[in-house]
Structure formats: structure tokens, C-alpha cells
Design a protein around this motif. Sequence first.
Motif, PDB file in Angstrom:
ATOM      1  N   ILE A  34      99.331 -33.408-106.889  1.00 14.69           N
ATOM      2  CA  ILE A  34      99.479 -32.693-108.164  1.00 14.69           C
ATOM      3  C   ILE A  34     100.304 -31.435-107.974  1.00 14.69           C
ATOM      4  N   ARG A  35     100.052 -30.722-106.877  1.00 12.92           N
ATOM      5  CA  ARG A  35     100.827 -29.510-106.604  1.00 12.92           C
ATOM      6  C   ARG A  35     102.312 -29.827-106.410  1.00 12.92           C
ATOM      7  N   ILE A  36     102.608 -30.916-105.723  1.00 10.40           N
ATOM      8  CA  ILE A  36     104.003 -31.321-105.505  1.00 10.40           C
ATOM      9  C   ILE A  36     104.658 -31.675-106.839  1.00 10.40           C
ATOM     10  N   LEU A  37     103.942 -32.432-107.676  1.00  8.98           N
ATOM     11  CA  LEU A  37     104.504 -32.897-108.942  1.00  8.98           C
ATOM     12  C   LEU A  37     104.765 -31.755-109.918  1.00  8.98           C
ATOM     13  N   LYS A  38     103.943 -30.725-109.871  1.00 12.11           N
ATOM     14  CA  LYS A  38     104.109 -29.588-110.790  1.00 12.11           C
ATOM     15  C   LYS A  38     105.462 -28.907-110.611  1.00 12.11           C
ATOM     16  N   PHE A  39     105.990 -28.900-109.391  1.00 13.26           N
ATOM     17  CA  PHE A  39     107.226 -28.185-109.116  1.00 13.26           C
ATOM     18  C   PHE A  39     108.462 -29.081-109.046  1.00 13.26           C
ATOM     19  N   MET A  40     108.302 -30.364-109.317  1.00 19.05           N
ATOM     20  CA  MET A  40     109.462 -31.255-109.331  1.00 19.05           C
ATOM     21  C   MET A  40     110.193 -31.116-110.658  1.00 19.05           C
ATOM     22  N   PRO A  41     111.528 -31.104-110.652  1.00 17.03           N
ATOM     23  CA  PRO A  41     112.285 -30.867-111.880  1.00 17.03           C
ATOM     24  C   PRO A  41     112.463 -32.096-112.772  1.00 17.03           C
ATOM     25  N   TYR A  42     111.967 -33.262-112.369  1.00 24.00           N
ATOM     26  CA  TYR A  42     112.225 -34.492-113.107  1.00 24.00           C
ATOM     27  C   TYR A  42     111.183 -34.716-114.199  1.00 24.00           C
ATOM     28  N   PHE A  43     111.603 -35.343-115.305  1.00 25.73           N
ATOM     29  CA  PHE A  43     110.670 -35.696-116.373  1.00 25.73           C
ATOM     30  C   PHE A  43     109.665 -36.727-115.888  1.00 25.73           C
ATOM     31  N   ALA A  44     110.076 -37.596-114.974  1.00 26.76           N
ATOM     32  CA  ALA A  44     109.178 -38.610-114.432  1.00 26.76           C
ATOM     33  C   ALA A  44     107.992 -37.969-113.715  1.00 26.76           C
ATOM     34  N   ALA A  45     108.174 -36.770-113.184  1.00 25.52           N
ATOM     35  CA  ALA A  45     107.074 -36.069-112.512  1.00 25.52           C
ATOM     36  C   ALA A  45     105.957 -35.749-113.490  1.00 25.52           C
ATOM     37  N   ARG A  46     106.294 -35.411-114.752  1.00 26.43           N
ATOM     38  CA  ARG A  46     105.261 -35.138-115.754  1.00 26.43           C
ATOM     39  C   ARG A  46     104.465 -36.406-116.058  1.00 26.43           C
ATOM     40  N   VAL A  47     105.161 -37.544-116.130  1.00 26.62           N
ATOM     41  CA  VAL A  47     104.520 -38.824-116.421  1.00 26.62           C
ATOM     42  C   VAL A  47     103.568 -39.205-115.293  1.00 26.62           C
TER      43      VAL A  47
END
Length: 111
Positions: A34-47
Motif C-alpha cells: 500500500i505504501r508503494i502504491l500510494k507514491f506511484m504516479p500511474y492511475f493503475a496504482a489507484r485501482v
Amino acid sequence: MQSATSKQTDIKMTARKVRRVINEVRGKKANEAIRILKFMPYFAARVVEKNLIAAIANASQKFGAKSEDLKISEIFADESVSYKRGRPRAQGRMYSRLKRTSHLTIKLTSN
């Protein structure tokens, strides 16, 4: 070992774009992912993040597992249906466009 899953179908994004994100979190602990995904710039990371939170909630509801104990054992994105659309071009022609969609599956296990 108990496992909880979360699935999302017909995401309006190509599976290739989703795979770029899930390859970064495969095999990691749920909190770290979750911590990694929060800082990824891609819209797919939110999904993927939304789906991961749902999988954690499923695990806590089913077995009473804490999020610190959960690990991503399986995560994959498959292609779904493609919507066929047209794009108008010169001299009355029409070019076809494929709007691709994908399915996302996350499986968590407790250590």
C-alpha cells in the motif's frame, strides 16, 4: 494458511498498464505494498490500491487477520473484452479503435 481474494472485472484500462504496477508489489507484505502504491504516479496504482484494501478487509472479515500479517501471494491482470469503436478519418473513411479492458485478481495469505 488461510487466503482471501479480491477481484475487479472490466477495468477500463489495458492489462499491460495494470501489469506494470502489479509487478512492483508482487510477493510483498500488504502494508508495504500500500505504501508503494500510494507514491506511484500511474492511475493503475489507484485501482490496484483500492482492490488491495478490499482484499485486506475480506481477510479481516473472514479470519480476523491483521493487515501486518498478510502477504500478497498471487496477483495478476488478465485481458477482458475489447470495445470496438470507430474514428472518423478523411474522405468518409472510418478507422477502428479497440478500447481494451482488464480483470484484476489479488490473493492474500496470512503468515
